[in-house]
Scaffold this motif. Structure first.
Motif, short mmCIF file in Angstrom:
data_model
loop_
_atom_site.label_atom_id
_atom_site.label_comp_id
_atom_site.label_asym_id
_atom_site.label_seq_id
_atom_site.Cartn_x
_atom_site.Cartn_y
_atom_site.Cartn_z
N LEU A 102 0.96 -0.65 0.30
CA LEU A 102 0.16 0.18 -0.20
C LEU A 102 0.57 1.57 -0.07
N ARG A 104 3.58 1.34 -1.37
CA ARG A 104 4.68 1.82 -2.62
C ARG A 104 3.34 2.22 -3.38
N LEU A 105 2.27 1.95 -3.62
CA LEU A 105 1.24 2.30 -4.13
C LEU A 105 0.48 3.74 -4.20
N LEU A 106 0.53 3.80 -3.50
CA LEU A 106 0.12 4.97 -3.16
C LEU A 106 1.42 6.30 -3.17
N HIS A 107 2.73 5.74 -2.88
CA HIS A 107 4.25 6.69 -2.64
C HIS A 107 3.91 7.73 -1.87
N GLU A 108 3.86 7.06 -0.59
CA GLU A 108 4.05 7.92 0.05
C GLU A 108 5.12 7.07 0.84
N LYS A 157 -4.08 11.49 0.90
CA LYS A 157 -2.85 10.42 0.62
C LYS A 157 -2.58 9.78 2.00
N LEU A 180 -6.46 7.49 2.54
CA LEU A 180 -6.24 6.21 2.36
C LEU A 180 -5.64 5.70 2.71
N LEU A 181 -4.41 5.49 2.92
CA LEU A 181 -3.01 4.60 3.33
C LEU A 181 -3.50 4.48 4.39
#
Length: 583
Positions: free
Chosen positions: A86, A88-92, A116, A119-120
């Protein structure tokens, strides 16, 4: 850039929110925030319960001892794999979530919580809790509630001072919805998150918490988070137990917080390594002590009814303390209020068993656990009132009030005065290199927006301006003249200064009639200026002045359709005058 006339309807609503006493508007927003927070936290809990039910039947909810040991070892690792995916998908990149993130955004970013991380926190929190990590639900829930209020305010383009109130509304509604404790939610938001009490902030927070509680109770009923035995306590007879429990909880709180900070200082290591370490520690401990996994409400009920032995309680206290501190400190997206209550109950019951064996007390079932819960929570959060109200509402046992109060005071004094411990959230932020001090002046200035103090009495003029235009501008009796140079505002001049000079400027040194005046060349008092957004607080305005060595700012409204518009002027003297008047 242009001056803009007054606007009707929703612009006026936003303008009113810049005042510190915009209670009707904030009440309406608090109601909406409470509703959305209840919906979000309910969805959050339902998804956790759904995924947990895939490997634990409803009758065995939270009973990880019913699982085979290989699954107890693997579950936290599976959760970590999902969490890392998660991220990595959201680039946080920052990896900062939970209540500490809310406090950071409230104090350093005017309560603007991004989408963001919201959601994370929602999906990663579900993965972490459903996979049995030794964490609580309240950290993610408070983040989700606070972000719900903040995102609502940002979507409506509300001034930043009102975002702070909406963050508090969301935080209170989250605790109210999660634990079915509306009063504790209110006190938590004001004492732990916002760290101040004001009438304008208190009323909307109360409404948000009540709305969340009403929605939660309509869905789940009025039952408390866990059941406790009914007790009748004589405080004087139990005073030795209460004092020993308070001292023990103060020392345990210091150990718990310092362990969290110790693990948090590993933030230079990769996230996957830290999360894997937390998962392995929880999984390996759960092979022999499965009760450390998850939220632990089932085990907490066993503790309350004295169904566990002395030795097991000692092991459970140590195991939960270490695994929870590691999970939270190493970055697992969960809360620490649940673990604090669990550790306090287990340690309190341990102290109760010990004092019974020594003949110092003959306690009723569950009494030491309740006292320990309140004292531990108060010392960890450095929030005595929050701890007292939380345990009172959770247990719904008024007989626990006075004993808990005594234990909380003792634990708080030991942790804060003897060991100089701050709130765990402040310590976690400091471990991340974020150090902020609670300045009363800054707190007051954050409560009001620049729109509530700005002066709209101004005229915008070009540097080289015809005398006819100057005379026309002065006829409107403005307070300020904003002088443009090359199409951009550069200086601010009091209108009275121009009025004094106007007659002398009509003729030059040779008594020749002059048609235009250089407003930057005439001898007059002028202030250099910069811009600031209409949504900013007085605190933001003061910081901008200090950073740019200015004494005045012009206030603009960003409009993509019509371009930026100048709405008014605010000076350092205006801010100082506002602060000196009681609000």
């Amino acid at each position: 850039m242009r001056l803009t006339p007054r606007r009707p309807s929703f612009y006026r609503f936003r303008r009113q929110l810049a005042d510190t006493d915009a209670i009707p508007q904030l009440v309406l927003l608090g109601l909406v925030t409470g509703f959305f927070t209840a919906v979000v936290t309910t969805g959050f809990q339902e998804l956790i319960d759904f995924f947990t039910s895939l490997y634990l039947p409803a009758s065995e909810y939270d009973n990880y001892a019913a699982l085979e040991w290989p699954l107890r070892l693997l579950l936290p690792l599976i959760g970590v794999a999902v969490i890392i995916t998660l991220f990595r998908l959201l680039h946080e990149p920052k990896h900062r979530l939970g209540i500490a993130h809310v406090i950071e955004r409230l104090n350093l970013h005017q309560g603007r919580l991004p989408l963001k991380p919201f959601l994370l926190q929602f999906f990663a929190g579900i993965a972490a809790i459903a996979s049995g990590h030794s964490i609580g639900r309240e950290g993610p829930a408070v983040h989700l509630g606070a972000a719900s209020g903040s995102l609502l305010g940002q979507w409506l383009h509300l001034p930043n001072n009102s975002l702070r109130v909406l963050v508090a509304c969301g935080s209170a509604a989250a605790i109210s919805s999660l634990f079915n404790t509306p009063i504790a939610g209110i006190v938590f938001a004001m004492e732990v998150v916002v760290m101040e009490y004001t009438v304008a902030g208190f009323i909307p927070v109360m409404l948000a918490s009540v709305i969340a509680a009403v929605i939660t109770r309509s869905l789940y009923g009025t039952e408390p988070a866990f059941h406790v035995p009914s007790i009748t306590v004589t405080t004087v007879n139990e005073l030795p137990l209460i004092i020993i429990t308070g001292i023990t909880m103060g020392l345990l709180a210091v150990c718990f917080c310092r362990l969290i900070v110790l693990f948090a200082r590993t933030n230079t290591y990769p996230l996957w390594l830290r999360l894997t370490g937390a998962a392995l520690l929880t999984g390996i401990t759960a092979i022999w002590l499965p009760q450390v996994m998850g939220i632990g409400y089932g085990t907490l009920s066993d503790i309350m009814f004295n169904n566990l032995g002395f030795t097991f309680l000692c092991l459970l206290t140590i195991g939960k303390l270490v695994t929870s501190a590691a999970s939270i400190g190493l970055g697992v997206p969960g809360g620490l209020i649940g673990p604090s209550l669990f550790i306090g109950a287990a340690a309190g019951s341990t102290v109760g068993s010990l004092t019974n064996m020594l003949g110092l007390s003959a306690t009723a079932s569950g009494f030491p656990a309740m006292v320990g819960m309140s004292a531990m929570l108060g010392a960890v959060l450095q929030a005595p009132l929050t701890a007292l109200i939380t345990v009172l509402e959770l247990t719904r046992n008024p007989g626990i009030l006075l004993p808990s109060l005594i234990a909380i005071i003792i634990a708080w004094l030991i942790s804060s005065q003897l060991f100089r411990q701050q709130s765990i959230f402040t310590q976690m932020l400091s471990a991340d290199g974020l150090d902020f001090r609670h300045d009363p002046v800054a707190q007051a200035l954050r409560r009001a927006g620049v729109a509530s103090v700005m002066s709209r009495s101004l005229q915008q003029l070009e540097r080289h301006c015809p005398f006819e235009q100057l005379q026309s501008a002065l006829k409107t009796k403005p307070r300020w003249l904003l002088i443009n140079n090359n199409g951009k505002p550069q200086s601010l001049m009091p209108a009275v200064e121009l009025a004094r000079q106007l007659e002398q400027l009509t003729f030059d040194a040779h008594y020749t009639l002059v048609e235009t005046a250089d407003l930057l060349g005439i001898p007059a008092k002028r202030l250099e200026v910069a811009s600031i957004d209409i949504k900013s607080t007085l605190h933001e305005a003061l910081i901008r002045m200090d950073q740019n060595t200015l004494d005045a700012l012009y206030i603009i409204n960003h409009d993509r359709k019509n371009g930026d518009a100048i709405l008014g002027i605010i000076t350092r003297a205006d801010i100082e005058a506002w602060y000196q008047v009681p609000h």
